[in-house]
Design an enzyme around this catalytic site. Structure first.
Site, short mmCIF file in Angstrom:
data_model
loop_
_atom_site.label_atom_id
_atom_site.label_comp_id
_atom_site.label_asym_id
_atom_site.label_seq_id
_atom_site.Cartn_x
_atom_site.Cartn_y
_atom_site.Cartn_z
N LYS A 141 0.81 -1.22 0.00
CA LYS A 141 0.00 0.00 0.00
C LYS A 141 0.85 1.28 0.00
CE LYS A 141 -4.07 -2.01 0.03
NZ LYS A 141 -5.09 -1.80 -1.01
N GLU B 75 -9.80 6.13 3.30
CA GLU B 75 -10.60 5.06 3.88
C GLU B 75 -9.68 3.86 4.03
OE1 GLU B 75 -10.41 5.51 0.60
OE2 GLU B 75 -9.70 3.48 0.23
N SER C 207 1.49 -9.75 -1.20
CA SER C 207 1.15 -8.32 -1.07
C SER C 207 1.39 -7.77 0.32
CB SER C 207 -0.32 -8.12 -1.46
OG SER C 207 -1.14 -9.01 -0.71
C1 LIG Z 1 -1.90 -7.19 2.39
C2 LIG Z 1 -3.01 -6.80 1.47
N1 LIG Z 1 -3.11 -7.43 0.29
C3 LIG Z 1 -4.10 -7.13 -0.58
C4 LIG Z 1 -5.05 -6.17 -0.27
C5 LIG Z 1 -6.14 -5.93 -1.26
O1 LIG Z 1 -6.04 -4.69 -1.90
P1 LIG Z 1 -5.72 -4.59 -3.43
O2 LIG Z 1 -6.62 -5.54 -4.15
O3 LIG Z 1 -5.99 -3.16 -3.78
O4 LIG Z 1 -4.28 -4.94 -3.63
C6 LIG Z 1 -4.98 -5.48 0.95
C7 LIG Z 1 -5.96 -4.45 1.29
O5 LIG Z 1 -5.96 -3.87 2.33
C8 LIG Z 1 -3.92 -5.81 1.84
O6 LIG Z 1 -3.81 -5.19 3.02
#
Ligand SMILES: Cc1ncc(COP(=O)(O)O)c(C=O)c1O
Length: 394
Positions: free
Chosen positions: A87, A109, A379
């Site tokens: 993020k 948010e 992620s």
């Molecule tokens: C660790 C992590 N992975 C994935 C996501 C999903 O978000 P996005 O689909 O925008 O990558 C989030 C959302 O808070 C997250 O904290």
């Protein structure tokens, strides 16, 4: 070279907002167009990505997991980025842009709290007052992230309406933005919302895929056969996919299949929007949406707070329609097993969101669907989810 931003992806995207917000969107689009290829802006952003966020994040060969799942697996380690998730790539980009725009306040948010935490970091780094809306239910399940934000000087505002999750937090943040557009930048946390957010957030997150291009060529001398990423709004997915769109690489967007319980008129009990959603309008964009036959938004549900969203980025909806990416999903129980696999085999505790991507690789590798080499976007790290995982233990 400055090129025009895409405002639509096929029939998806656009700007479905009240008229009072149009000047703010026009202003933001103009500033982003001006700075996206500006050398001074990009040098400053590179500095923060490198020295503050710790980029580039490693591409790690998961030797034991590869053996276990029967396919060569590389992990893109966004869990090692400062704050513990991808993020921050986006909030550093938007925070810097807000500074160049002379904005005095950032609002945002957050669902899992990861985007809010990343906003708090950017707000502190750029010295801009930051306030974050969060569904009250999420403030409870992610209380450590609430405390983290507060430590960094951010005010967290609990939202008590609706399901008290991400979609309600977005509604409140939009209301605030309408009232304070002149001084305030609304920092959207995924590739969702009205134009220019889906394009701008994708561009800021594309640093992930650009790094993978270089790293995999160094390690394998070729691109992977497949890339797999979990998908809530879709920012980590678009970030790793986008630099590979023109390449011969299969892209898998893994959504949250939920608990497997039966859905109702009001509740989807999953968050698999690309897989089962229908054309609709949500949060200023046209996209695929979980909705009932009257067009009312359904309550989504997932063990992973960050995947718990009834919409999805418009570019992902378009890429799914034209067959450039494959929408798929993993159930809560499969994600939990994959979470434990990564802990045990690799010594890496992944976020429950990322565990959905790992779980899909386990299933798809067994079917020979992924080719020989696969990259999984990890992620985020799983420290924020330990309470949830401990609560699931029998
Ligand atoms: C660790 C992590 N992975 C994935 C996501 C999903 O978000 P996005 O689909 O925008 O990558 C989030 C959302 O808070 C997250 O904290």
């Amino acid at each position: 070279m400055t090129h025009k931003l895409e405002s639509k992806f096929g029939k998806y995207g656009g700007q479905f907002v009240p008229e009072v917000l149009m000047p703010a969107l026009v202003e933001l689009t103009e500033y982003y167009n001006k700075y996206r290829d500006d050398a001074v802006f990009n040098d400053e952003l590179d500095y923060y990505l490198r020295d503050f966020a710790g980029r580039p994040s490693p591409l790690y060969f998961a030797r034991r997991l590869s053996k276990e799942y029967g396919v060569k697996i590389y992990l893109k380690r966004e869990d090692l980025v400062h704050g513990g998730a991808h993020k921050l790539n986006n909030t550093l980009g938007q925070g810097l842009l807000a500074k160049y725009m002379g904005k005095k306040r950032i609002i945002a948010e957050t669902g899992a709290g990861q985007h809010g935490t990343a906003c708090a970091m950017a707000g502190a780094a750029f010295d801009i007052k930051t306030e974050v809306y969060m569904g009250e239910r999420d403030t409870v399940r992610q209380r450590m992230n609430v405390y983290r934000m507060e430590l960094m000087g951010t005010k967290v505002i609990p939202v008590k309406s609706g399901s008290q999750t991400l979609k309600d937090a977005i509604n409140e943040a939009m209301r605030d933005w309408v009232a304070n557009v002149e001084t305030t930048h609304y920092m959207i946390g995924s590739v969702v919302g009205p134009h220019p957010f889906p394009t701008m957030v994708r561009d800021f997150q594309s640093v992930i895929g650009k790094e993978v291009r270089t790293q995999i060529l160094e390690k394998e001398g070729r691109f992977p056969d497949s890339i797999v990423a979990c998908t809530g709004g879709g920012s980590n997915a678009m970030g790793i996919f986008h630099p590979f769109i023109e390449e011969d690489v299969d892209l898998f967007a893994v959504e949250a299949g939920g608990s497997g319980m039966k859905t109702t008129e009001k509740e989807a009990l999953h968050s698999a929007t690309l897989c089962t959603g229908e054309d609709g309008i949500l949060h200023g964009m046209r996209t695929k949406v979980l909705q009932n036959k009257h067009g009312q938004i359904l309550e989504s549900s997932s063990i992973a707070a960050g995947l718990d969203y009834a919409g999805v980025g418009p570019e992902l909806a378009y890429l799914a329609d034209i067959g450039r990416l494959k929408p798929c999903n993993s159930m809560d129980s499969e994600a939990l097993l994959a979470f434990h696999d990564l802990c045990r085999f690799e010594g890496i505790i992944p976020a429950l969101e990322s565990s959905h991507a790992v779980a899909y690789v386990k299933k798809a590798a067994a079917q020979g669907e992924l080719g020989d080499i696969v990259v999984i976007n990890i992620s985020g790290r799983g420290d924020k989810d330990l309470d949830t995982v401990m609560g699931m233990r029998k």
